[in-house]
Structure formats: C-alpha cells, structure tokens
Write a protein that holds these residues in place. Structure first.
Motif, PDB file in Angstrom:
ATOM      1  N   UNK A 280     -58.862  21.602  -5.953  1.00  0.00           N
ATOM      2  CA  UNK A 280     -58.659  20.143  -5.887  1.00  0.00           C
ATOM      3  C   UNK A 280     -57.954  19.694  -7.163  1.00  0.00           C
ATOM      4  N   UNK A 281     -56.726  19.137  -7.051  1.00  0.00           N
ATOM      5  CA  UNK A 281     -55.931  19.021  -5.821  1.00  0.00           C
ATOM      6  C   UNK A 281     -54.838  20.078  -5.757  1.00  0.00           C
ATOM      7  N   UNK A 282     -54.707  20.917  -6.846  1.00  0.00           N
ATOM      8  CA  UNK A 282     -53.601  21.849  -6.908  1.00  0.00           C
ATOM      9  C   UNK A 282     -54.096  23.280  -6.856  1.00  0.00           C
ATOM     10  N   UNK A 283     -53.276  24.165  -6.259  1.00  0.00           N
ATOM     11  CA  UNK A 283     -53.598  25.589  -6.224  1.00  0.00           C
ATOM     12  C   UNK A 283     -52.313  26.385  -6.327  1.00  0.00           C
ATOM     13  N   UNK A 284     -52.415  27.613  -6.816  1.00  0.00           N
ATOM     14  CA  UNK A 284     -51.267  28.490  -7.037  1.00  0.00           C
ATOM     15  C   UNK A 284     -51.263  29.563  -5.955  1.00  0.00           C
ATOM     16  N   UNK A 285     -50.194  29.588  -5.144  1.00  0.00           N
ATOM     17  CA  UNK A 285     -50.058  30.565  -4.046  1.00  0.00           C
ATOM     18  C   UNK A 285     -49.245  31.754  -4.567  1.00  0.00           C
ATOM     19  N   UNK A 286     -49.826  32.974  -4.525  1.00  0.00           N
ATOM     20  CA  UNK A 286     -49.168  34.189  -5.018  1.00  0.00           C
ATOM     21  C   UNK A 286     -48.681  35.029  -3.836  1.00  0.00           C
ATOM     22  N   UNK A 287     -47.460  35.620  -3.949  1.00  0.00           N
ATOM     23  CA  UNK A 287     -46.912  36.453  -2.871  1.00  0.00           C
ATOM     24  C   UNK A 287     -45.913  37.461  -3.448  1.00  0.00           C
ATOM     25  N   UNK A 288     -45.587  38.478  -2.641  1.00  0.00           N
ATOM     26  CA  UNK A 288     -44.683  39.542  -3.064  1.00  0.00           C
ATOM     27  C   UNK A 288     -43.570  39.706  -2.039  1.00  0.00           C
ATOM     28  N   UNK A 289     -42.361  40.001  -2.537  1.00  0.00           N
ATOM     29  CA  UNK A 289     -41.207  40.277  -1.689  1.00  0.00           C
ATOM     30  C   UNK A 289     -40.629  41.639  -2.073  1.00  0.00           C
ATOM     31  N   UNK A 290     -40.503  42.529  -1.146  1.00  0.00           N
ATOM     32  CA  UNK A 290     -39.972  43.868  -1.479  1.00  0.00           C
ATOM     33  C   UNK A 290     -38.454  43.851  -1.709  1.00  0.00           C
ATOM     34  N   UNK A 291     -37.779  42.811  -1.234  1.00  0.00           N
ATOM     35  CA  UNK A 291     -36.337  42.735  -1.410  1.00  0.00           C
ATOM     36  C   UNK A 291     -35.900  41.280  -1.467  1.00  0.00           C
ATOM     37  N   UNK A 292     -34.741  41.084  -2.070  1.00  0.00           N
ATOM     38  CA  UNK A 292     -34.200  39.743  -2.165  1.00  0.00           C
ATOM     39  C   UNK A 292     -33.844  39.216  -0.780  1.00  0.00           C
ATOM     40  N   UNK A 293     -34.032  37.918  -0.594  1.00  0.00           N
ATOM     41  CA  UNK A 293     -33.682  37.333   0.681  1.00  0.00           C
ATOM     42  C   UNK A 293     -34.223  35.917   0.809  1.00  0.00           C
TER      43      UNK A 293
END
Length: 876
Positions: free
Chosen positions: A798-811
C-alpha cells in the motif's frame, strides 16, 4: 481644608468612600472615626419642612425636604397631588430598579428593618451614595436636584437620565451589600455601573466615564489598575452579558455570597468555568471586541453600542509587510496592534506568534473586510505559547485588521512576546511532469553510466516549480508533505474543565485517531505538571482492543499507554477512538492553568505532542526551552552536518539528546553545551523514521521535544543526482542527471527511490530506480536467462509495489495489471526492453489514475510470444 481642591467635579458615587471607612474603621484613631461619623450623621435642618412618600410598589419609603439646603424641586403638576413630581419620579425609578435587579435577574433583596427600604436626598457633589447598616442592610441617599451633572442620552432630559442611572446604580450597591457584605473593594463600582445599562439601556450616563483608562481607552493598563476595576471598566461585564446572557452576572454574585474572601478576578474565573469557558478564552475574545470600537466598529460585531464607545487606543500601527513587533503586555491587559494598507492581490495573511512560555498570553484577530463586514477570530496558542497560521479570511478581502495580544493572568508581571505578520501573495500553481515514472539501468560490474530524467513545469502561466531531490535506499516512510497520511490529525478531549486544590478528580480522556489510512496508534502519553499528583489510571477501551497502561503515579507524573496486538498492529485504528480514566489531585498550593500535554504515536509516522489545556492550570514562570529544528518531517542523511536549533530562557547551558524510537529511549549528543541556540551535529546511524530531538536543562527539569518525528536515512552510494534543488519556470524543464556506479557492487538487482519534493499539489513524487549489475563474463544480453515473473515487493502492499521479471532476450515486453476475472486494469509498461532482470513500480491505480480498492490483483508479463502471471495483494 488645606488638602481639599478648590472645587469638586461631579463624582458618580460616594458608596466606595463609605465602604472603605467601614473596612478600615478598626485601623483608625477614635478621633478620626468620630470626625467621619459626624460628617455622615444626617441632621434635619431646624426650619426645613420634612415629608415622606411610599413608592408605588411599596418597596421604598422616601424622606424629603421641601425647604432648606437639601430641599427637592417642589413642582407638582404631573399629577398635582401634593407630592413633588421629582420625588414621585425618583420613587418610580427605584421601584423599577428593584423589579429588574431583584425580581427579574435574581440579585439578593436588601433587608428592610423598618419595613421599607429608606431613601432620602442631599445637596452634594455626588450623584448619590449607599450607606451601610447592620446585618447587610443599607440606605440610599440621592442628589436633591440632579442638576449640573454631565449629559446623557435620556430622551426626557439629562436630569431624569442622571436620576435613573443613580437609582439603579445605588440599588445595585444595596444588593451587593446584602449578598456579600461589600467584600469586593472597588469592583462594586464596575458592577453597579454595569447595572445602569441593564436597567435603563437608553440613558448611557456611563459613556462619561469611558474616556478614563479602561480596556478600550487604555487597553495596555491592567483591568485592576489602582487595586480594582472601577466605573469605566463596566464594559468588561457588558462583554460578558452580551456573549453569555444577563444571568452570568447574577450567577457571579451567587458565587460571591459563599466566597467572600476570594479575589474578585478568581471569582470571575470560576464563573466562566461554570459557563463552559475559561477566563483565558474570554480575555482573548474581549481583546477583539475592544479593538472594534468607535471609528473601527462594525455593525453586528462586538459590543452592541461599539460605535458610541471611544476608539480604542493602539500600541502600534503597521503599513509595510512583513511587520514584526517585540513587546510585552501587563496582567489582565492587552496590546492592540493595527495592520492597514494591505495588498489587493490574491493572497493570505500569515501570523507567527511566539510568547513567553509559562504565561497566560492570548491572541485574537479582529478583521475588517473590504465589503464593510468583519470577523473576530481567536487564534489558539500551543503549550509553548506559539502559533503559526493564516487568517481565515482571504487576504484580498481584508481592508485592515487588528491583533489583540492579551495577558489573562491576574497576578505577576508582564509577559513578553514576538509577532510577525506577512502578506503572502498567491502565485500560480505549478505542476510536475516527469519524462518517466520509473528508471531501470543495467551495468556490468565495476562500470558506470548515466540516465536523464526530465522534470517539467506544466502548471499555470507564470508559475515557478521549486524542487528538492533526495535518494533513499528504501521506500521512504516520512517524506516532505506526506504527513497527511500520518496520525497528526488525532485529538484528545477530557471531561474535567476545572479543579479545586486538594480535591481528587477522575477525568476521562478520549483519544481519536485522525488517520485516514491504515495508521494505528501504538503509544499515548499524558504529562501532568508538578503540583498535580496522579494516583491511578485505567486501560484505554473502545478501540480495536484494550491498550494496557504502564500505571505511573506520583507528583508531576507521565502516564503512558503502550501496546500492540498479536499481529504487531497498533490498537486504535484510523478514525477510531478509545477512552481511559486518570485520577489526580492538585496540591493545596496549586494555582493557575493546568496544562496537560499529550502525545500519540502512530506505527509509521511518529508522534506529535498537543496542549490539552483546561480552563484552570498551573503555568509557573521560570526557565523554558523550545526545540526549533529538527521539529518534525525533516529527512537527514547519515554523515551529513545539520544544525540543531532551539530557543531557551534563563538557562546558561543545555543538554541535547536524540531518540530513534519515538521517545522510548534517548542517547546523549551533548551532555552540556552553551545555550547559544545552535549546535552543529554530524548525523550518525542507525537509520530510523521515528527520530526526535530533546533539548533540556542540564539537570533535566526543563525540556522540550520535537513536535513530530523526523527521519535519518542511509544515502545510496551507487547513485547520485544533479542538481539536488532548483526551480523551473512554467513551460520549461530541468534535466536531472542520475549517475550510476557499479564499482564493487554485488551482481544482483539494487533498488533506490528518488524523492522529488516540490511546491506543487501532490508533492512529493517518488520515482523507483533499479540498477541491475551483471557479471562481466556473462553479459545480460547473452541467452540462457529464464523468462518469467519473479514476484513483487512488498506483498501485501500500500500503495506502491515493485514488480520483478526476467527476459532471456531483447524484445517488445508488456507488463499489465488484471483483476481476478482477467479484466485489464492498467498497462504498467509497453515497449522494448533489453535482455536481463528488470523491475517496474505499480502505484495501485488504474489507467484512468483512480485508486483501486483493496483486494487481489494479477501481474501479467507478455514478451516474444510468452506470458506469465503473478498474484499481488493490495491492502489499503
């Protein structure tokens, strides 16, 4: 004869002379007593014609002479019945005075030993006098013609106006004599003059005395100057009856009948308490009424007859701003300050007031608007006699105004004060626009890089955006301007409005949590001053759960409640309230105003002390100290140098202390340092968002603490920003250069938060910044990194959160927020991203900028034909 003036001007009433003789008879020599009694002995002139007349209502027996020195006018035409018209009219005036004062208002009826109240007439320089008798009885002597006295406004003429004023005035002395035995000294003249306008409102003979020193003509002179109030001070009781009704004065005399040894000002204070207010509050408003008199009067505001009163005397007039005055005000007196020539531009009038701590200072503004109307606005002072506020009337509507700086203490010396008035012209509103809401940077370990964030002012034409930038390693919990989400709006009330020394009281204290979000109260503190002993206290009940009390007792005790439930939350949630009881007693020597200081502590935003002043309290003059800075809301970086500032009186040295836990424990910064008001401090860790500074005398008996919590934080070493402050005109932008340094950093994702504080609505703005540090041997753009969502932090949030993710290649990548039914609510990001780990912030809003309700939501990642989802819990 040698000490008598050549001629006497007309005097209102000789009753005070007789009362003084009665009080001092036992102190005088026998010869002096005999001489005075000879003067007072009434002997009928040998050849004079004497007669009596019973008043129409049967209350009075009037004895009069028709010949000789003391003869009354003998005209007998209205009606021609053998009784002089003068005698009949005076008898009617006496009957009417009895009707109003005794039958209607309820003042004590004077005894009549002969079956009638005795009246006679005398040629003298007085209007009349009331002579004391035994057992509370008295007799009245009236002037025998009422000619040669100052004018009045009676439509029947000055003679009859003087007779009416004298009848009710002297009869009021008779009721005083019966009620309290004239134990009030000169105050009886103030009260009797007040009665003239109550009984015969249209006569206004008392106007002749208003030019004499009184709260209007000489407000800086104490009300009891010379030992008591007098004729000209009657406006003090007119102020009372016009605010609280005529009955407030009869109630005062009922109190006096059983408190005859009490100082008269103390009786006023006790009577105000019975009317739900205090002498201090009344004196504050009284100052505003006295400013608006004569040429400054406003119809419908203040005294009903204000236009006919003298124009009040000013201590100073100001025409340029800011305007500062340093002065002092005597006991039960006021300084009236006038402010004119105000700007016409849209703006506000600010008032900053600092008064001597431990005194009964008051502050009231009397405002004259440009449309001819006005407002009287009392200004609340805190426990340290400080106020920093803006007048309620918009500045452009104010033609002029006055400040009444009062001192409601009725003993002691003058109280010092400083007051600064300024006119703040409203500037057009700026608006913040950023080129990005989040910043993500990827660097190979031991390399550097930069990013640029454009800060634009898209506000109103002519506006200027002022900004300051700070970098935090974690989501800031206290940031400038964010205190609207704290518990600062919390309040406390009590059921006790007065005390009697030596009497025990059980007072209920109700605390209301003013927070509008998820803030909870975890700690509550009551500070009783020395002279007031606490014997017991109960738990707070009525909130989410009982809050246990620490149970402190004793003289000048601090009673503290602390508690959390099993989940760690506090026990009084936002918008809830709870009540506890404290039993205390005042020492026999206690006097003055009992100022109970209270503190509430929230689970996130710290504490704020408030003055819970009742109508009676102890305020001892002596050493004082006030923390000026840091005083709440500041953000201090570790290793930075900051000036601790304070104001202290009557202290040669002070002690400086720091608390990182809202006052539960303290560390000494300086055991003793000269009282020069300033100390350079190098900020040290550990970090805390609940810090307070305490400045005290070296023995700890005189202290003050920051009004609210401030924060100490650890600077982010891998990120610097330039510039850290500046201003941006409307239509312009300021690039903020972010320098990243991955030297020696761990190979992982690092998080920081850019806090941009501005003068725009909605400040501050928080921009999440992520730095992904990669291994030089395995650059982020190499294949092999798994696709997917790594989660969000914090969760719940509340009210902000950090979303983490991974990309194996540019796009091309899209991060979206969905509800549990799969409906799209927000597109957090849509664009091209390089391969590697990334973090984006979601602020709990939908695409329209509306706050979403508490509940479960889905984060969805889509890129290069792949998709992943993750659950997030929003808990507002």
């Amino acid at each position: 004869v040698a000490y008598q003036p050549k001629e006497f001007s007309p005097l209102k009433c000789a009753s005070g002379v007789l009362a003084e003789f009665e009080r001092t008879r036992n102190e005088l020599s026998t010869d002096t007593v005999n001489k005075i009694e000879a003067y007072l002995k009434k002997e009928i002139e040998p050849n004079a014609d004497k007669a009596t007349y019973i008043s129409p209502a049967g209350h009075f027996r009037v004895t009069y002479l028709t010949t000789g020195t003391n003869a009354v006018p003998t005209a007998d035409t209205d009606p021609a019945n053998g009784i002089p018209d003068f005698v009949e009219k005076c008898a009617q005036y006496m009957d009417y005075s009895w009707l109003v004062e005794c039958d209607q208002l309820g003042f004590t009826t004077p005894p009549t030993p002969t079956g009638y109240y005795e009246i006679d007439f005398e040629a003298m320089s007085y209007y009349g006098y009331t002579s004391p008798g035994s057992g509370g009885s008295s007799t009245i002597t009236l002037h025998n013609t009422f000619q040669g006295f100052p004018p009045n406004t009676d439509p029947e003429g000055n003679v009859w106006g003087a007779a009416k004023a004298t009848a009710c005035h002297e009869f009021k002395h008779a009721t005083q004599r019966a009620q309290s035995g004239w134990t009030e000294g000169g105050w009886v003249e103030l009260d009797a003059t007040w009665s003239e306008d109550i009984v015969y409102d249209y006569v206004n003979d008392y106007y002749n005395y208003l030019p004499n020193p009184n709260p209007i003509s000489a407000p800086a002179t104490s009300l009891d100057d010379g030992g008591s109030g007098s004729y000209e001070d009657c406006t003090w009781q007119h102020f009372m009856t016009e605010n609280w009704g005529d009955q407030i004065i009869p109630d005062l005399w009922i109190w006096r009948s059983s408190h005859t040894s009490e100082a008269y000002m103390t009786s006023y204070a006790s009577n105000f308490s019975n009317y739900g207010t205090s002498l201090r509050d009344a004196w504050s408003l009284f100052g505003g009424w006295n400013y608006l008199t004569g040429t400054r009067s406003i119809a419908g505001l203040g005294y009903g007859e204000a236009a006919d009163y003298p124009t009040s005397q000013l201590a100073a007039t100001y025409t340029a701003y800011p305007a500062t005055r340093t002065g002092s005000v005597n006991k039960i007196a006021a300084n009236l300050l006038r402010y004119i020539s105000l700007p016409t531009e849209v703006g506000t009038v600010s008032v900053v007031f600092d008064g001597q701590v431990g005194t009964q200072l008051t502050l009231t503004a009397a405002i004259t608007k440009r449309d001819g109307t006005g407002v009287i606005e009392t200004i609340a002072l805190d426990a340290n006699n400080h106020a920093d506020m803006t007048l309620s009337v918009p500045g452009e509507q104010i033609l002029s105004f006055g400040l009444a700086v009062g001192n409601a203490a009725y003993s002691g010396g003058a109280a010092a004060y400083d007051v600064t008035v300024d006119y703040v012209i409203d500037l057009p509103d700026p608006q913040v626009t950023l080129s990005a809401t989040t910043i993500a940077k990827s660097l190979v370990q031991n390399t550097t890089g930069i990013e640029t964030l454009d800060l634009s002012n898209t506000g109103e034409a002519g506006s200027v955006l002022d900004f300051d930038v700070a970098v935090f390693p974690t989501m800031p919990r206290i940031v400038p301007g964010a205190n609207d989400k704290s518990v600062a709006g919390s309040t406390m009330t009590t059921t006790i409005s007065e005390y009697v020394p030596g009497t025990s009281y059980t007072a209920d204290f109700t605390v209301t949590n003013g927070s509008t979000d998820l803030e909870w109260l975890t700690d509550i503190t009551l500070d009783f001053p020395a002279g007031f002993s606490v014997t017991s206290s109960t738990n707070f009940v009525g909130g989410s759960a009982p809050m246990p009390t620490a149970g402190q007792t004793g003289n000048g005790a601090t009673v503290t409640w602390h508690g959390t439930d099993s989940s760690g939350w506090g026990l009084i949630q936002g918008s809830q309230n709870a009540t506890a009881s404290v039993t205390f007693a005042a020492d026999a020597a206690a006097s003055g105003t009992l100022d109970i200081l209270w503190t509430v502590t929230g689970d996130q935003y710290g504490s704020a002390p408030h003055d819970l002043g009742g109508s009676l309290a102890v305020t001892q003059a002596g050493p004082s100290v006030v923390v000026d800075s840091p005083n709440g809301g500041e953000i201090l970086a570790i290793d930075a140098t900051y000036d601790i500032a304070w104001t202290a009186t009557l202290l040669s040295d002070v002690k400086l202390e720091l608390s990182r836990d809202g006052g539960a424990s303290w560390e000494v910064l300086a055991a003793t340092t000269p009282n020069d008001g300033l100390e350079a401090w190098t900020v040290t860790g550990p970090v805390s968002n609940n810090c307070l500074i305490r400045v005290a005398s070296t023995d700890g008996t005189v202290t003050d603490v920051s009004n609210a919590a401030f924060e100490i934080y650890q600077p982010v070493e891998w990120l610097t920003v330039s510039p850290l402050s500046g201003n941006v005109p409307e239509g312009s932008l300021q690039p903020l250069v972010l320098d990243f340094d991955a030297t020696g950093l761990e190979i992982t994702t690092h998080q920081a938060y850019l806090v941009i504080s501005t003068n725009a609505v909605g400040s501050p703005t928080v921009v999440p910044v992520t730095l992904t540090v990669t291994d030089p041997a395995t650059p982020a753009d190499l294949p092999g990194m798994a696709f997917g969502l790594a989660g969000n932090y914090p969760n719940p949030f509340n009210p902000m959160t950090l979303i983490s993710f991974r990309l194996p290649e540019e796009g091309h990548a899209v991060i979206e927020v969905l509800d549990v039914r799969g409906r799209l609510l927000r597109t957090v990001y849509s664009g091209t991203l390089e391969a590697g780990a990334h973090e984006l912030t979601w602020d709990g809003k939908d695409d329209s900028g509306h706050d979403l309700a508490s509940g479960l939501y889905l984060a969805r990642l889509r890129s290069n034909g792949a998709a992943a989802t993750h659950k997030m819990l929003l808990a507002r």
